[in-house]
Motif scaffolding. Sequence first.
Motif, PDB file in Angstrom:
ATOM      1  N   THR A   9     -29.407 -11.675 -31.425  1.00  0.00           N
ATOM      2  CA  THR A   9     -29.722 -11.765 -32.853  1.00  0.00           C
ATOM      3  C   THR A   9     -29.832 -10.361 -33.445  1.00  0.00           C
ATOM      4  OG1 THR A   9     -30.970 -13.791 -32.435  1.00  0.00           O
ATOM      5  CG2 THR A   9     -31.376 -12.683 -34.532  1.00  0.00           C
ATOM      6  N   GLY A  10     -29.155 -10.159 -34.571  1.00  0.00           N
ATOM      7  CA  GLY A  10     -29.170  -8.854 -35.217  1.00  0.00           C
ATOM      8  C   GLY A  10     -30.236  -8.736 -36.291  1.00  0.00           C
ATOM      9  N   ASN A  11     -30.433  -7.501 -36.747  1.00  0.00           N
ATOM     10  CA  ASN A  11     -31.312  -7.182 -37.872  1.00  0.00           C
ATOM     11  C   ASN A  11     -32.770  -7.596 -37.679  1.00  0.00           C
ATOM     12  OD1 ASN A  11     -29.186  -6.032 -39.384  1.00  0.00           O
ATOM     13  ND2 ASN A  11     -28.498  -8.104 -39.884  1.00  0.00           N
ATOM     14  N   ILE A  12     -33.259  -7.514 -36.461  1.00  0.00           N
ATOM     15  CA  ILE A  12     -34.667  -7.820 -36.218  1.00  0.00           C
ATOM     16  C   ILE A  12     -35.486  -6.562 -36.497  1.00  0.00           C
ATOM     17  CG2 ILE A  12     -36.402  -8.503 -34.519  1.00  0.00           C
ATOM     18  CD1 ILE A  12     -34.214 -10.077 -33.052  1.00  0.00           C
ATOM     19  N   LYS A  13     -36.467  -6.691 -37.338  1.00  0.00           N
ATOM     20  CA  LYS A  13     -37.351  -5.564 -37.657  1.00  0.00           C
ATOM     21  C   LYS A  13     -38.699  -5.694 -36.949  1.00  0.00           C
ATOM     22  CE  LYS A  13     -34.415  -4.015 -40.719  1.00  0.00           C
ATOM     23  NZ  LYS A  13     -33.253  -3.496 -40.062  1.00  0.00           N
ATOM     24  N   LEU A  14     -39.036  -6.949 -36.621  1.00  0.00           N
ATOM     25  CA  LEU A  14     -40.312  -7.248 -35.973  1.00  0.00           C
ATOM     26  C   LEU A  14     -40.056  -8.269 -34.865  1.00  0.00           C
ATOM     27  CD1 LEU A  14     -43.371  -6.548 -36.519  1.00  0.00           C
ATOM     28  CD2 LEU A  14     -43.480  -8.753 -37.712  1.00  0.00           C
ATOM     29  N   LEU A  15     -40.330  -7.884 -33.617  1.00  0.00           N
ATOM     30  CA  LEU A  15     -40.179  -8.841 -32.512  1.00  0.00           C
ATOM     31  C   LEU A  15     -41.375  -9.779 -32.527  1.00  0.00           C
ATOM     32  CD1 LEU A  15     -39.031  -6.475 -29.607  1.00  0.00           C
ATOM     33  CD2 LEU A  15     -37.606  -7.965 -31.017  1.00  0.00           C
ATOM     34  N   LYS A  16     -41.077 -11.079 -32.426  1.00  0.00           N
ATOM     35  CA  LYS A  16     -42.148 -12.079 -32.457  1.00  0.00           C
ATOM     36  C   LYS A  16     -42.114 -12.905 -31.181  1.00  0.00           C
ATOM     37  CE  LYS A  16     -41.931 -12.441 -37.459  1.00  0.00           C
ATOM     38  NZ  LYS A  16     -41.525 -13.274 -38.586  1.00  0.00           N
ATOM     39  N   TYR A  28     -40.628 -10.777 -24.621  1.00  0.00           N
ATOM     40  CA  TYR A  28     -40.258 -10.263 -23.302  1.00  0.00           C
ATOM     41  C   TYR A  28     -39.608  -8.900 -23.480  1.00  0.00           C
ATOM     42  CZ  TYR A  28     -41.220 -14.945 -21.698  1.00  0.00           C
ATOM     43  OH  TYR A  28     -41.845 -16.128 -21.414  1.00  0.00           O
ATOM     44  N   MET A  29     -40.192  -7.897 -22.853  1.00  0.00           N
ATOM     45  CA  MET A  29     -39.687  -6.533 -22.965  1.00  0.00           C
ATOM     46  C   MET A  29     -39.643  -5.904 -21.577  1.00  0.00           C
ATOM     47  SD  MET A  29     -41.844  -5.461 -26.379  1.00  0.00           S
ATOM     48  CE  MET A  29     -43.380  -6.099 -25.725  1.00  0.00           C
ATOM     49  N   LEU A 104     -45.016  -8.233 -21.319  1.00  0.00           N
ATOM     50  CA  LEU A 104     -45.108  -9.347 -22.258  1.00  0.00           C
ATOM     51  C   LEU A 104     -46.058  -8.975 -23.380  1.00  0.00           C
ATOM     52  CD1 LEU A 104     -45.715 -12.240 -19.677  1.00  0.00           C
ATOM     53  CD2 LEU A 104     -43.528 -11.406 -20.530  1.00  0.00           C
ATOM     54  N   ALA A 105     -45.760  -9.469 -24.562  1.00  0.00           N
ATOM     55  CA  ALA A 105     -46.672  -9.290 -25.685  1.00  0.00           C
ATOM     56  C   ALA A 105     -46.884 -10.640 -26.356  1.00  0.00           C
ATOM     57  CB  ALA A 105     -46.110  -8.285 -26.682  1.00  0.00           C
ATOM     58  N   THR A 106     -48.095 -10.861 -26.843  1.00  0.00           N
ATOM     59  CA  THR A 106     -48.415 -12.120 -27.513  1.00  0.00           C
ATOM     60  C   THR A 106     -48.503 -11.952 -29.023  1.00  0.00           C
ATOM     61  OG1 THR A 106     -50.771 -11.733 -27.167  1.00  0.00           O
ATOM     62  CG2 THR A 106     -49.626 -13.083 -25.520  1.00  0.00           C
ATOM     63  N   VAL A 109     -44.407  -7.113 -32.552  1.00  0.00           N
ATOM     64  CA  VAL A 109     -44.266  -5.677 -32.312  1.00  0.00           C
ATOM     65  C   VAL A 109     -43.124  -5.156 -33.188  1.00  0.00           C
ATOM     66  CG1 VAL A 109     -43.876  -3.895 -30.557  1.00  0.00           C
ATOM     67  CG2 VAL A 109     -44.977  -6.030 -29.903  1.00  0.00           C
ATOM     68  N   GLU A 110     -43.369  -4.029 -33.851  1.00  0.00           N
ATOM     69  CA  GLU A 110     -42.373  -3.457 -34.759  1.00  0.00           C
ATOM     70  C   GLU A 110     -41.254  -2.755 -34.001  1.00  0.00           C
ATOM     71  OE1 GLU A 110     -42.377  -0.350 -38.470  1.00  0.00           O
ATOM     72  OE2 GLU A 110     -44.221  -1.465 -38.028  1.00  0.00           O
TER      73      GLU A 110
END
Length: 194
Positions: A9-16, A28-29, A104-106, A109-110
């Motif tokens: 997916t493109g143009n993501i500014k904030l990972l949710k 997931y990072m 992992l983040a809950t 994240v920008e």
Amino acid sequence: MILFHGSNTGNIKLLKPNQADHDRPYIYMTTIDVVAAFYLCNAVERPYYWLPYGFETDSDIPVYHELYPNALKEVSEGVNGYIYEVLAEENQVIPFKNIPCARLATEPVEVTKCTRVENAYALFMEYVKQGKMKVMRFEDKSEKQLDWWYACCIEYLKDKHMIETPDCSYALFIKSKLPRVWERYIEKCNSRRG
């Protein structure tokens, strides 16, 4: 710390956080860009994953393991996507139990940077050239090594009770690419019943 996230997916500014095949939604990072790139090339539909990789002994160099001939090229050639970078504090992320480089983040994240990938296979060949990644080709694997990987596949089929969902993307992929693995799984299921 800099973390990476691979996405189609493109143009993501904030990972949710998103629901995958774990207990709750996560982002997931990974600390390694190569590993983030693997996640562009999932051969099965989510929530399942087909990413047979590990790490070179005593190093953090990712190794993609081909479990059938030409597997890496088949799942990655022509695949495009994005590798997102984020800056995260240690207290914002949770280590993932089975993958040392995963975090992992809950909470959202920008994104700080985005790299477009036009062809994942070409990117992987560049990583190999740079010494950032290795490919363990199917033809170079011993019977013992293949048996270990196939046993892992059977375990995953068992954990997800795929005898009850034989038409899910993961089960269909195994039937198509590794039919003997599917047969062994069915034999195990039948032997437990009988």
